[in-house]
Design an enzyme around this catalytic site. Sequence first.
Site, PDB file in Angstrom:
ATOM      1  CG  LEU A 126      -5.286   2.259  -0.433  1.00 20.00           C
ATOM      2  CD1 LEU A 126      -5.584   2.004   1.037  1.00 20.00           C
ATOM      3  CD2 LEU A 126      -5.720   1.085  -1.306  1.00 20.00           C
ATOM      4  CB  CYS A 145      -8.160   4.913   8.109  1.00 19.53           C
ATOM      5  SG  CYS A 145      -7.623   4.743   6.389  1.00 19.53           S
ATOM      6  CB  ALA A 193      -0.902  -0.007   1.226  1.00 22.88           C
ATOM      7  CG  MET A 194       3.309   1.703  -2.647  1.00 22.20           C
ATOM      8  SD  MET A 194       4.241   1.483  -4.175  1.00 22.20           S
ATOM      9  CE  MET A 194       5.558   2.685  -3.938  1.00 22.20           C
ATOM     10  CB  SER A 198       3.979   3.738   1.870  1.00 24.24           C
ATOM     11  OG  SER A 198       3.919   4.898   1.074  1.00 24.24           O
ATOM     12  CB  CYS A 256      -6.296  12.767   4.882  1.00 20.73           C
ATOM     13  SG  CYS A 256      -7.535  11.442   4.888  1.00 20.73           S
ATOM     14  N   GLY A 315       3.819   1.196   5.448  1.00 19.61           N
ATOM     15  CA  GLY A 315       4.928   1.924   6.041  1.00 19.61           C
ATOM     16  C   GLY A 315       4.722   2.259   7.496  1.00 19.61           C
ATOM     17  N   GLY A 358       3.972   8.776   0.288  1.00 23.23           N
ATOM     18  CA  GLY A 358       4.935   9.313   1.237  1.00 23.23           C
ATOM     19  C   GLY A 358       6.201   8.485   1.274  1.00 23.23           C
ATOM     20  CB  VAL A 359       9.518   9.236   2.789  1.00 24.60           C
ATOM     21  CG1 VAL A 359       9.119   9.544   4.225  1.00 24.60           C
ATOM     22  CG2 VAL A 359      10.906   8.635   2.734  1.00 24.60           C
TER      23      VAL A 359
END
Length: 361
Positions: free
Chosen positions: A32, A101, A6-7, A13, A197, A125, A10-11
Site C-alpha cells: 500500500l 488505519c 498486504a505486504m 507481513s 509513519c 502480519g 516488514g518481517v
Amino acid sequence: MRVLAAMSGGVDSAVAAARAVDAGHEVTGVHLALSRNPSSYRTGARGCCTLEDARDARRAADVLGIPFYVWDLAERFHADVVTDFVQEYAAGRTPNPCLRCNERIKFAAVLDRALALGFDAVCTGHYAQLVDGPGGRELHRSVDPGKDQSYVLGVLTAEQLAHAYFPLGGSPKSAVRAEAAERGLAVADKPDSHDICFVADGDTAGFLARELGEQPGRVVDEDGTVLAEHDAAYAFTVGQRRGLRLGRPADDGNPRYVLSIEPVSRTVTVGPRDRLSVAHIEGTQPRWCGPAPTGPVECRAQIRAHGETLPARAWVEHDVLRVELAEAATGVAPGQAVVLYAGTRVIGSATISSTVPAPAH
C-alpha cells in the site's frame, strides 16, 4: 482460498504471506503506497510507508514466487487517517492513527477492493488470532503478549473478520524472525516500525504546529488561576506530566498533570494525579467483533494499546457505550479507544468521548 497479502515491507507481513502460500492458498502480494510524497514519511526502521519498504516487499514477494502489485491509496490515507489525526488533536482529543488505519484503510478500502476483485480474504502480519466460535468468527489475543495487536483490531466488524487472515497470531515474534531467516527473506533482521509513519521526524508537536499553526492559550489550575501561557492546546494530552512549563510549583510540591483540554478557549487545566482517576467511560461509534451484546456484560476493558485490562461492566445506551470500571483508571484521554475483552476474545470497541471521575477518598 484466493488471498490478498498486504505486504508492508516488514518481517511480519512477509512471513504471514509465506505461511499463506504454505497453506496452499493462491496468494497475491500488494504493497500500500500511503504517502503522497514518500520521502516525507519515515525511512529505514521508522515507518512502513516508504519507497524502501515497497522495495523490501517486492523482494519478499519474489522470494515467495507470488504476483506483486502496489496500490496507491495515498489520497484515501491522507483523508481518512492524517486529516482525522489533525482534526482530532484540534478538537482536544488524542487519536490512535494505527487503529484508524486498520479500520478505514486495511479493512475497509483494501478489503472492499479485494472482494470486488474476487479475493476471499486479506492476509496481514498482525499478531492476533481468529477462532471459529459458536457465534461465528471470533477475534482473540495473540499468544505473544508483548506483540499482541488485538487492541488496534478491535474496530473490525464480524463481516470484516470473516474475510481476515492473521497467520502469525499463534507464534512469538522470535519464532517469526527465525522463520524469515530460514526462508531467506532479507527482512528477517529488519527492525520493527515505531511511532507514527506520517510524522517524518518523530516530532508530533512540530507536525501539528505546521498543520494547525500557533494557537496560544492558558494553562490554569482547577480554580482557574492562570499558571502559564502556551502556544497551542493541541500540544497537550490528558495525563501529561512533562513539558508543562508552569511558572510556579503546586502548593504541596507534588507534580501536576493535564486534566482536561478545552479547544475553543484553548484552556489546558492541570491538577494533582488523583484527579486523573476515572470510574466511568463513555464511548461513541461502538463496533462489535461479533453479535452485539443484548444487555450489560461483565468484561475487561483496555484503554491503551499496550496497557493493562481492568474489570468492568459495559452496556449500550442510545448508541453510546458506557463502561463502569471496577478499578479506577488514570490518564484516560478522549479520542483513544476502549476495547472490551471476554478472556482473550475481543467483544468490541468504541472511541472514548468522555469520562466521569472516580469518587475522592
